[in-house]
Design an enzyme around this catalytic site. Structure first.
Site, short mmCIF file in Angstrom:
data_model
loop_
_atom_site.label_atom_id
_atom_site.label_comp_id
_atom_site.label_asym_id
_atom_site.label_seq_id
_atom_site.Cartn_x
_atom_site.Cartn_y
_atom_site.Cartn_z
N PRO A 9 -42.69 -44.60 -32.46
CA PRO A 9 -43.98 -44.41 -31.79
C PRO A 9 -44.36 -42.95 -31.55
CG PRO A 9 -42.33 -45.25 -30.26
CD PRO A 9 -41.74 -45.36 -31.64
N ASN A 10 -45.64 -42.71 -31.77
CA ASN A 10 -46.31 -41.42 -31.53
C ASN A 10 -45.97 -40.35 -32.57
OD1 ASN A 10 -47.66 -42.31 -29.12
ND2 ASN A 10 -45.64 -42.31 -28.15
N ARG A 17 -49.84 -33.53 -31.72
CA ARG A 17 -49.29 -33.96 -30.44
C ARG A 17 -48.40 -32.87 -29.83
NH1 ARG A 17 -43.94 -37.80 -30.38
NH2 ARG A 17 -43.95 -38.16 -28.14
N TYR A 22 -43.32 -30.22 -30.43
CA TYR A 22 -43.07 -30.85 -31.73
C TYR A 22 -43.58 -30.05 -32.93
CZ TYR A 22 -41.97 -34.80 -28.69
OH TYR A 22 -41.41 -35.60 -27.73
N ASN A 71 -35.90 -41.59 -36.49
CA ASN A 71 -36.35 -41.03 -35.22
C ASN A 71 -37.13 -42.15 -34.53
OD1 ASN A 71 -37.46 -39.69 -33.07
ND2 ASN A 71 -38.19 -37.93 -34.26
N ALA A 74 -39.59 -42.66 -28.39
CA ALA A 74 -39.26 -43.13 -27.04
C ALA A 74 -38.41 -44.40 -27.04
CB ALA A 74 -40.55 -43.36 -26.25
N GLU A 95 -29.38 -40.89 -36.42
CA GLU A 95 -30.45 -40.73 -35.42
C GLU A 95 -30.89 -39.27 -35.41
OE1 GLU A 95 -29.41 -42.09 -31.41
OE2 GLU A 95 -30.70 -40.55 -30.56
N HIS A 97 -33.82 -36.30 -33.82
CA HIS A 97 -34.91 -35.92 -32.91
C HIS A 97 -35.35 -34.52 -33.25
CE1 HIS A 97 -34.27 -39.45 -30.51
NE2 HIS A 97 -32.98 -39.21 -30.59
N ARG A 104 -34.34 -31.85 -21.98
CA ARG A 104 -35.60 -32.38 -21.43
C ARG A 104 -35.31 -33.35 -20.28
NH1 ARG A 104 -39.24 -34.36 -26.20
NH2 ARG A 104 -40.80 -34.26 -24.53
C1 DQA Z 1 -38.34 -37.48 -29.92
C2 DQA Z 1 -37.80 -37.36 -28.49
C3 DQA Z 1 -38.17 -38.59 -27.67
O1 DQA Z 1 -37.67 -38.47 -26.36
C4 DQA Z 1 -39.69 -38.72 -27.61
O2 DQA Z 1 -40.04 -39.89 -26.90
C5 DQA Z 1 -40.34 -38.66 -28.94
C6 DQA Z 1 -39.84 -37.72 -29.93
C7 DQA Z 1 -38.07 -36.20 -30.74
O3 DQA Z 1 -38.15 -36.29 -31.96
O4 DQA Z 1 -37.81 -35.14 -30.18
O5 DQA Z 1 -41.32 -39.35 -29.20
O6 DQA Z 1 -37.67 -38.55 -30.56
#
Ligand code: DQA
Length: 140
Positions: A9-10, A17, A22, A71, A74, A95, A97, A104
């Site tokens: 998501p996102n 964003r 990011y 990735n 959230a 995994e 990020h 954070r």
């Molecule tokens: C994320 C870190 C997550 O905590 C966050 O919710 C994201 C992006 C990252 O790539 O840093 O959406 O996965």
């Protein structure tokens, strides 16, 4: 070698964003560069904002692909279902990020998928994906 990158998501908003966290590159731009850097790899990319769709994609690809770089955004911190799906498939998952989740908010320090992954890469920006690809290549 067939590798799948899954973004949760996102992450479709990358480049627009929260740029200070990011960065300002879209994933599509980065993906083009990644494909041209690793020409021998057959890459697929999938993004969804919906938990069940991410689980379906893991089921669909998790018995035939050589590796999955995920990735989960959230959902990393909340989804028992994604963690269970990774435990249930055969394809190894890394995994990743973009941000350093450990620097954070505390709720980002927990991953419900990490223990079912072969490893975790966080905080290297989009290079986190590149490093994961290099790891899969080194296993061949
Ligand atoms: C994320 C870190 C997550 O905590 C966050 O919710 C994201 C992006 C990252 O790539 O840093 O959406 O996965």
């Amino acid at each position: 070698m067939q590798l799948l990158i899954i973004n949760g998501p996102n992450l479709n908003l990358l480049g627009k964003r929260e740029k200070s966290i990011y960065g300002d590159a879209s994933f599509e731009e980065f993906f083009k560069t990644l494909k041209s850097t690793f020409e021998t790899i057959d890459f697929k990319y999938y993004q969804s904002n919906i938990e069940g769709e991410l689980i379906d994609k893991l089921h669909e690809t998790g018995f035939s692909y050589d590796g999955i770089i995920m990735n989960a955004g959230a959902y990393t911190h909340t989804s028992i279902g994604i963690g269970d799906a990774i435990a249930g498939i055969e394809t190894p998952v890394i995994e990743v990020h973009i941000s350093n989740v450990y620097a954070r908010e505390e709720y980002r320090h927990l991953s419900l998928m990490a223990k079912n992954c072969i490893g975790v890469i966080a905080g290297m920006g989009l290079n986190s994906y590149h490093l994961a690809v290099q790891h899969f290549l080194s296993l061949k």
